[in-house]
Design a protein around this motif. Structure first.
Motif, PDB file in Angstrom:
ATOM      1  N   ASP A   1       0.709  -1.043   0.076  1.00 41.50           N
ATOM      2  CA  ASP A   1      -0.263   0.137   0.096  1.00 41.50           C
ATOM      3  C   ASP A   1       1.016   1.030  -0.067  1.00 41.50           C
ATOM      4  O   ASP A   1       0.266   2.260   0.194  1.00 41.50           O
ATOM      5  N   TYR A   2       2.043   1.072  -0.454  1.00 43.76           N
ATOM      6  CA  TYR A   2       3.089   2.305  -0.542  1.00 43.76           C
ATOM      7  C   TYR A   2       3.847   2.050  -1.592  1.00 43.76           C
ATOM      8  O   TYR A   2       5.271   1.828  -1.485  1.00 43.76           O
TER       9      TYR A   2
ATOM     10  N   GLN B   1      -2.479   4.072  -8.966  1.00 44.19           N
ATOM     11  CA  GLN B   1      -3.457   5.328  -9.315  1.00 44.19           C
ATOM     12  C   GLN B   1      -4.650   5.012  -8.512  1.00 44.19           C
ATOM     13  O   GLN B   1      -5.098   5.999  -7.631  1.00 44.19           O
TER      14      GLN B   1
ATOM     15  N   GLN C   1      -5.001   3.036  -6.054  1.00 39.58           N
ATOM     16  CA  GLN C   1      -4.980   3.308  -4.774  1.00 39.58           C
ATOM     17  C   GLN C   1      -4.971   4.405  -4.103  1.00 39.58           C
ATOM     18  O   GLN C   1      -5.251   4.562  -2.906  1.00 39.58           O
ATOM     19  N   SER C   2      -4.242   5.492  -4.801  1.00 43.35           N
ATOM     20  CA  SER C   2      -3.996   6.799  -4.433  1.00 43.35           C
ATOM     21  C   SER C   2      -5.651   7.833  -4.193  1.00 43.35           C
ATOM     22  O   SER C   2      -5.499   8.789  -3.680  1.00 43.35           O
ATOM     23  N   LYS C   3      -6.563   7.252  -4.964  1.00 38.52           N
ATOM     24  CA  LYS C   3      -7.596   8.076  -4.943  1.00 38.52           C
ATOM     25  C   LYS C   3      -8.484   7.886  -3.656  1.00 38.52           C
ATOM     26  O   LYS C   3      -8.714   6.637  -2.854  1.00 38.52           O
TER      27      LYS C   3
END
Ligand code: FAD
Length: 468
Positions: A101-102, A464, A466-468
């Motif tokens: 997740d990073y 992308q 994931q980052s939303k």
């Protein structure tokens, strides 16, 4: 098992029964200790991380200094933790190397960053420093604090608490502050690339040349114009042999997997040969290879791997290291008789380590809080014994117990299921395989030429989302 929808990687676990917060000591602030600390804190535990270095990153903190004993055998030597050499670039692509997740992204906007897909070691260190900063992990870490002893306080189950003794340099460099504290549990994340294994060579005691282990290799210059015999076939052996071949008179790579009598000039090199394993060495300076062939050599460089080593850990014989098997351990993590109070994160090798550490950490954190149940001690022991029997019947050497190369993603999936989160993305599995195949096909250039751009695109689409 394939990933179904976009993985949520357990930031919010599916099951949420009441949890019990524990006081947990984590030993080490490398990649394993950092992600363990984050997951333990997310689960509600109170965490102290002990780190003997002055910063996070563990093995990724490059140190130009090497140990006083080039074979790292003397117990009196000053131990240098890292085994990195100056030219090291990752052997995994950054997309599949990073935590779930990073993502390990190439930072476009920042100066001095290494944007290559297989970056140099400094970029990995910066990624881990970013991770520690972005999750505010520093508050949990006691730097320059070495753990000297870990043991059970008053019973043999580990459930009565664990004594952790540590010593901290006192700041002005003139003394040490010693501390003894009791924790509910200990998570061991001390890394396993610091205590070298060395090949046994008949006649070596009288051989007059220089020996060293790759743990103490940094740069090729000391090998200029020398004849070097390098033992090993791992990723480091491949890198270091090429590094040294730039300046050495000759490099002979002795490999256990090369049949007796092998003497193969390496494509693209005038001064590098693949040889069979060393048979013996003589006091006149000769090194003899299995199946014939010998030469006068100046240096034998052991790229022969490392041993698990837990000098601080006292378990009354419940956990042992025997022929590089740490055991007995349920799923490479929990000793059944001491679970869940003692656990090990990061033992598996031939894996993509960071994602695996993350899943192991989530499981340990959930088990410690009581959210995830473990089988009974007997069931865990039966599982371990069945695993050992399986290894034995497939003629797998004991020292390969923690080599997960054939099933690392099934192991990841098992952990994901145990934690109640979704499986690791399919592209990671495919990318790992594609990279391994590309490494074989393009040994010299696999870090700069590849054919899995379609997987890179999938990875970035996932990042992308994931980052939303
Ligand atoms: P480490 O990074 O070793 O961290 C352990 C920490 O514990 C250290 O900070 C140490 O100071 C601390 N510690 C130890 N004992 C004590 C104590 N008694 N008290 C307090 N602190 C203590 N992985 C990849 O994903 N990609 C690669 O390309 C790659 N290349 C590699 C190349 C080399 C040469 C090596 C050696 C390894 C490579 N790896 C690679 C694997 C790498 O080891 C893992 O990625 C990962 O960094 C291991 O993290 P760790 O936390 O388990 O151990």
């Amino acid at each position: 098992m394939a990933a179904q929808t976009r993985p949520n990687h357990c930031a919010a676990p599916h099951v949420r029964p009441p949890r019990t917060a524990r006081r947990i000591a984590v030993i080490g602030a490398g990649a394993a200790g950092l992600v363990a600390a984050r997951e333990l804190r997310r689960e509600g535990h109170s965490v102290v991380v002990f780190e003997r270095a002055g910063g996070v990153g563990g093995t990724w903190i490059y140190d130009a200094a090497v140990e006083s004993d080039p074979l790292s055998l003397s117990p009196r030597r000053r131990v240098v933790h890292t085994s990195l050499y100056e030219s090291l670039r990752t052997n995994l692509p950054r997309e599949s190397m990073g935590f779930l997740d990073y993502p390990f992204l190439a930072k476009e906007a920042e100066d001095g960053r290494d944007r290559r897909r297989f970056p140099g070691h400094g970029e990995v260190l910066r990624y881990l420093e970013d991770f520690a900063r972005d999750f505010d992990l520093g508050r949990m870490i006691r730097f320059e604090t070495e753990v000297s002893h870990v043991g059970m306080t008053n019973d043999d189950s580990g459930g009565g608490g664990w004594m952790v003794r540590s010593r901290r340099a006192d700041g002005d460099g003139e003394g040490e502050e010693e501390m003894s504290e009791v924790y509910d549990g200990v998570v061991v994340c001390n890394g396993h690339y610091t205590a070298p294994r060395v090949a046994e060579i008949p006649g070596i005691d009288t051989w007059p040349g220089k020996q060293m282990h790759s743990h103490n290799y940094r740069v090729p210059e000391p090998f200029r114009d020398l004849v070097v015999v390098l033992i090993g076939g791992s990723a480091s052996a491949v890198d270091i042999s090429r590094d040294i071949a730039k300046v050495a008179k000759a490099v002979h790579v002795a490999s256990r997997s090369a049949p007796p009598g092998t003497e193969l000039k390496q494509p693209g090199y005038d001064n590098m040969w693949l040889r069979s394993m060393i048979e013996c060495a003589h006091e006149d300076g000769t090194v003899v290879f299995e199946g014939g062939g010998s030469m006068l050599a100046d240096v034998i460089l052991h790229c022969t791997g490392y041993k698990y080593h837990f000098p601080f850990l006292e378990t009354k014989g419940i956990v042992t290291v025997d022929d590089n098997r740490v055991g007995p351990l349920y799923k490479h993590i929990f000793p059944p008789l001491l679970a869940p109070w003692l656990s090990f994160i990061g033992l598996p090798w031939k894996v993509a380590p960071f994602p695996l550490f993350e899943l192991q950490s989530k499981w340990v954190a959930g088990v410690l809080s009581g959210r995830i149940a473990l089988p009974t001690q007997q069931e865990m022991m039966d599982d371990v014994n069945a695993f050992y029997s399986e290894l034995e019947s497939s003629c797998c050497p004991q020292r390969y117990t923690h080599n997960l190369s054939n099933y690392q993603f099934d192991y990841d999936d098992w952990l994901s299921a145990a934690c109640g989160c979704e499986f690791v993305e399919d592209w990671r599995r495919q990318m790992y395989v594609a990279t391994s195949e590309n490494r074989v096909a393009r040994l010299e250039t696999y870090r700069d030429e590849w054919e899995d751009d379609h997987l890179v695109i999938q990875a970035h689409e996932d990042f992308q989302r994931q980052s939303k």
